[in-house]
Design a protein around this motif. Structure first.
Motif, mmCIF file in Angstrom:
data_model
loop_
_atom_site.group_PDB
_atom_site.id
_atom_site.type_symbol
_atom_site.label_atom_id
_atom_site.label_comp_id
_atom_site.label_asym_id
_atom_site.label_seq_id
_atom_site.Cartn_x
_atom_site.Cartn_y
_atom_site.Cartn_z
ATOM 1 N N ASN A 41 -3.167 4.011 0.439
ATOM 2 C CA ASN A 41 -3.314 3.477 -0.920
ATOM 3 C C ASN A 41 -1.964 2.951 -1.382
ATOM 4 N N GLU A 73 -0.830 8.714 6.904
ATOM 5 C CA GLU A 73 -1.155 8.439 5.501
ATOM 6 C C GLU A 73 -2.654 8.526 5.244
ATOM 7 N N LYS A 75 -4.466 10.885 6.126
ATOM 8 C CA LYS A 75 -4.807 12.298 5.923
ATOM 9 C C LYS A 75 -4.408 12.784 4.536
ATOM 10 N N ARG A 76 -3.880 11.868 3.734
ATOM 11 C CA ARG A 76 -3.358 12.228 2.424
ATOM 12 C C ARG A 76 -4.206 11.591 1.332
ATOM 13 N N SER A 77 -4.353 12.257 0.223
ATOM 14 C CA SER A 77 -5.044 11.657 -0.921
ATOM 15 C C SER A 77 -4.010 11.134 -1.910
ATOM 16 N N GLY A 78 -4.442 10.243 -2.777
ATOM 17 C CA GLY A 78 -3.526 9.708 -3.780
ATOM 18 C C GLY A 78 -2.695 8.559 -3.250
ATOM 19 N N SER A 80 0.254 6.347 -1.624
ATOM 20 C CA SER A 80 1.105 6.494 -0.441
ATOM 21 C C SER A 80 2.571 6.333 -0.826
#
Length: 208
Positions: A41, A73, A75-78, A80
């Motif tokens: 994102n 990235e 695997k991450r929320s919100g 970047s």
């Protein structure tokens, strides 16, 4: 200690200019590997679906054993953020001297990044100059030194060098425009990427 570089971006889509930058970095500082990190994102722009951008990256880089695509990235929320990427990759690749490959325009904004002052000192910076006609190298060095000075005023030291690359006047935005205008993108992107774009009808109606 191994020498690795992160090459982050939206890669929407990846093109020959990106590949040339990564290959130049690989040899200019004797890197063992360039880790391509597509943004999930991006903070300031919309992009094609993450999975499609990853697939195009993998198609474009699969023939080079010194290139690898990281899904860190994904695997991450919100949003970047670059510093989160470096911290996560450092856990995967311990005992590493890190470099970060970045375009000049992006490097110019580094002091304003989220935790940018902290990130600036955590890796060396490899900067791809932008196309400025005959003054390219002189102007690019001046801009980099201005960033260095901004950080120095806050007692921060940054290590950077320009990449010695031939200037390629191709960009992802130009490729998206060509797709919308039904113009050929052959030789702007690897043939596998061009086929993927055509088969999935990417960018034909995508606004900037």
């Amino acid at each position: 200690m191994q020498e690795l570089a992160i090459f982050g971006g939206t890669f929407d889509p990846i093109h020959w200019g990106h590949l040339l930058v990564a290959e130049t970095a690989l040899h200019q500082v004797s890197l063992e590997k360039v880790i391509w990190v597509p943004s999930l994102n991006p903070p300031h722009k919309e992009a094609a679906l993450f999975g499609h951008r990853v697939e195009m990256l993998q198609l474009a880089t699969k023939d080079n054993p010194s290139f690898t695509v990281s899904l860190v990235e994904g695997k991450r929320s919100g949003t970047s953020y670059a510093i989160s990427t470096l911290i996560d990759l450092s856990a995967c690749y311990p005992n590493t001297h890190w470099y970060w490959i970045v375009g000049l325009d992006t490097f110019q904004t580094l002091p304003g990044w989220y935790r940018g002052h902290e990130l600036a000192q955590m890796c060396d910076w490899l900067i791809a100059p932008r196309q400025l006609g005959g003054e390219t190298i002189t102007q690019s060095k001046l801009i980099c030194k201005q960033v260095e000075q901004q950080l120095k005023e806050q007692s921060l030291i940054i290590h950077w060098q320009l990449l010695n690359i031939p200037l390629v006047g191709v960009s992802s935005s130009l490729i998206r425009k060509f797709c919308r205008d039904r113009q050929s993108i052959r030789y702007l992107v690897p043939e596998t990427v061009r086929s993927y774009i055509i088969n999935n009808n990417f960018y034909s109606n995508k606004s900037e």
